[in-house]
Scaffold this motif. Structure first.
Motif, short mmCIF file in Angstrom:
data_model
loop_
_atom_site.label_atom_id
_atom_site.label_comp_id
_atom_site.label_asym_id
_atom_site.label_seq_id
_atom_site.Cartn_x
_atom_site.Cartn_y
_atom_site.Cartn_z
N GLY A 205 -41.78 -83.02 41.70
CA GLY A 205 -41.75 -84.40 41.24
C GLY A 205 -40.46 -84.65 40.50
O GLY A 205 -39.78 -83.70 40.07
N SER A 206 -40.06 -85.93 40.37
CA SER A 206 -38.83 -86.15 39.60
C SER A 206 -39.07 -85.84 38.13
O SER A 206 -38.13 -85.59 37.38
N SER A 207 -40.33 -85.80 37.71
CA SER A 207 -40.62 -85.44 36.31
C SER A 207 -40.08 -84.06 35.94
O SER A 207 -39.59 -83.87 34.84
N ALA B 293 -34.62 -96.80 34.28
CA ALA B 293 -35.62 -96.89 35.35
C ALA B 293 -35.41 -98.22 36.07
O ALA B 293 -35.50 -99.28 35.47
N ASN C 289 -40.79 -98.95 35.13
CA ASN C 289 -42.23 -98.73 35.01
C ASN C 289 -42.53 -98.71 33.51
O ASN C 289 -41.95 -97.87 32.82
N ALA D 9 -43.51 -89.43 45.54
CA ALA D 9 -44.83 -89.71 44.96
C ALA D 9 -45.31 -91.13 45.21
O ALA D 9 -46.51 -91.40 45.15
N LYS D 10 -44.41 -92.07 45.46
CA LYS D 10 -44.82 -93.47 45.48
C LYS D 10 -44.89 -93.99 46.93
O LYS D 10 -45.93 -93.90 47.54
N THR E 223 -38.30 -90.00 44.46
CA THR E 223 -39.53 -89.20 44.51
C THR E 223 -40.29 -89.48 45.79
O THR E 223 -40.14 -90.55 46.39
N ARG F 145 -46.49 -83.03 44.41
CA ARG F 145 -45.41 -82.85 43.46
C ARG F 145 -44.07 -82.51 44.14
O ARG F 145 -43.69 -81.34 44.24
N PHE G 91 -40.45 -95.47 31.31
CA PHE G 91 -41.23 -94.34 31.84
C PHE G 91 -41.52 -93.35 30.71
O PHE G 91 -40.63 -92.88 30.02
N ASP H 3 -33.07 -93.76 37.65
CA ASP H 3 -34.38 -93.36 38.17
C ASP H 3 -34.87 -94.44 39.14
O ASP H 3 -35.28 -95.53 38.73
N TYR I 145 -39.64 -89.84 29.80
CA TYR I 145 -38.32 -89.72 29.17
C TYR I 145 -38.44 -89.23 27.72
O TYR I 145 -37.72 -88.33 27.29
N ALA J 52 -37.53 -94.39 41.36
CA ALA J 52 -38.82 -93.93 41.91
C ALA J 52 -39.42 -94.96 42.87
O ALA J 52 -40.16 -94.61 43.78
N TYR J 53 -39.08 -96.23 42.67
CA TYR J 53 -39.65 -97.31 43.48
C TYR J 53 -38.61 -97.90 44.43
O TYR J 53 -38.68 -99.06 44.83
C1 LIG Z 1 -43.77 -92.36 39.19
C2 LIG Z 1 -42.43 -92.31 38.54
C3 LIG Z 1 -41.61 -91.21 38.70
C4 LIG Z 1 -41.99 -90.07 39.61
O1 LIG Z 1 -42.73 -89.11 39.05
P1 LIG Z 1 -43.03 -87.79 39.88
O2 LIG Z 1 -42.85 -86.73 38.89
O3 LIG Z 1 -42.05 -87.70 41.00
O4 LIG Z 1 -44.42 -87.94 40.36
C5 LIG Z 1 -40.37 -91.21 38.11
N1 LIG Z 1 -39.94 -92.27 37.40
C6 LIG Z 1 -40.69 -93.36 37.25
C7 LIG Z 1 -40.14 -94.52 36.51
C8 LIG Z 1 -41.96 -93.41 37.80
O5 LIG Z 1 -42.73 -94.50 37.62
#
Ligand SMILES: *Cc1c(COP(=O)(O)O)cnc(C)c1O
Length: 343
Positions: A61-63, A130, A134, A199-200, A197, A208, A87, A161, A90, A163-164
């Motif tokens: 995941g990017s986390s 971000a 988010n 994930a979305k 990511t 992950r 997010f 970031d 951070y 992610a979207y």
């Molecule tokens: C969902 C999200 C991520 C991604 O998280 P993962 O660890 O890849 O699941 C990263 N940055 C933002 C702003 C998000 O909303």
């Protein structure tokens, strides 16, 4: 009626069937450790984005990458700057690394980039942006980002970031706006990392896998700090297959844009004003305690995210679902609001 989860911005259509098939094929090999370097995935991502393979770091995941960035660049006395109501990871990652976390007030529910640039000091090492944000769903465009970067000194890493990204890019096409050319900064050797990511839009939150693209030397250093084998073989196989399934991503982003418009209109009829989103969720101010509201909405079968921990006690974030899920959300929302107004 089973409860639907619209609380974590997941893909309502699930993972790509191609990713599911690819994972199925790797199941019998799960006694083996994965490729720690995610070679094939990195190669494909590097090719796709026009960078060297070593400029791509694949993480759980990017986390995970956010945490590594903080461990690499922060310590006591140094700080990371971002916006309030952004997010949640951070702040967690910054503090876990011993750094100071600086949150700049928002402007119109979005990043105040001037304010963020003003908050940068000689002790700042990282800025987190971000885009879209988010939980508010807002963006800043190409011109704003270009201008912002001219104000940031070279000792500060800017983490963009995205992610979207796929959702925002689709909205930008519909709305005739230039959303992002973040990779240009990497090509221009600026101190910028772009985070993406699976994930979305790709629907792989549960396995992950995400990645970052940035300056060669820095990315080599970050790659060496990863937890060994953090990205499973299943995750690598799924991501590779998901990259090939453009139709799955297209379906998600098209549904998302159409349903975002419909949901905003329907919520407006109920007196709820929602700022236009650039992501796969809506940020709704509901003029009452959001935790209590979310509990009552859950009793009606719909899970959303109340945003007290983000400093917005009267706001919820709801993920845009399939048309059927959104209908279920709207009727549950209507009943819940009616309940509040009857009190
Ligand atoms: C969902 C999200 C991520 C991604 O998280 P993962 O660890 O890849 O699941 C990263 N940055 C933002 C702003 C998000 O909303």
């Amino acid at each position: 009626m089973t409860a639907i989860k619209l609380a974590s911005n997941e893909n309502p259509f699930g993972p790509s069937p191609k990713a599911v098939a690819a994972m199925g094929q790797t199941l019998a090999a799960t006694h083996l450790y994965p490729d720690n370097d995610a070679r094939e995935l990195r190669q494909k991502l590097a090719q796709r984005h026009g960078v060297q393979e070593e400029q791509v770091v694949v993480s759980a995941g990017s986390s995970e990458l956010i945490a590594i960035i903080c461990r690499a660049l922060l310590k006591e006395g140094l700080n990371a700057v971002t916006s309030e109501r952004s997010f949640i990871v951070y702040g967690m990652a910054t503090k876990a690394a011993g750094g100071n976390f600086v949150e700049v007030p928002m402007r119109n529910n979005g990043f105040d980039l001037e304010g963020v640039a003003d908050a940068v000091t000689p002790d700042t090492r990282v800025v987190f942006l971000a885009n879209p944000n988010n939980p508010t769903g807002t963006i800043f465009d190409v011109d704003a980002t270009d201008k912002f970067l001219t104000r940031i000194p070279g000792h500060v890493l800017v983490v963009l970031d995205e992610a979207y990204y796929d959702f925002a890019q689709h909205f930008a096409t519909l709305r005739h706006l230039k959303y992002s050319h973040s990779l240009e900064y990497v090509y221009g050797d600026q101190n910028v990392i772009v985070l993406r990511t699976f994930a979305k839009a790709h629907g792989l939150a549960g396995v992950r896998v995400g990645y970052g693209i940035g300056p060669l030397e820095l990315m080599k250093r970050l790659a060496a700090m990863r937890t060994t084998f953090s990205v499973s073989g299943l995750a690598q196989a799924a991501a590779l297959a998901a990259l090939e399934d453009e139709a799955h991503v297209a379906r998600a982003v098209q549904n998302n844009a159409a349903e975002a418009e419909r949901l905003c209109k329907e919520l407006l009829k109920l007196g709820i004003h929602v700022a236009p989103t650039w992501a796969n969720f809506l940020y709704c101010e509901i003029q009452e305690d959001a935790e209590e509201f979310a509990d009552r909405l859950a009793a009606e079968g719909v899970l959303v995210r109340p945003l007290r921990s983000w400093g917005a006690p009267n706001a919820i974030r709801v993920t845009i679902g399939t048309p059927e899920q959104n209908n279920q959300f709207l009727s549950a929302f209507q009943r819940t609001i009616a309940g509040s107004r009857a009190l």
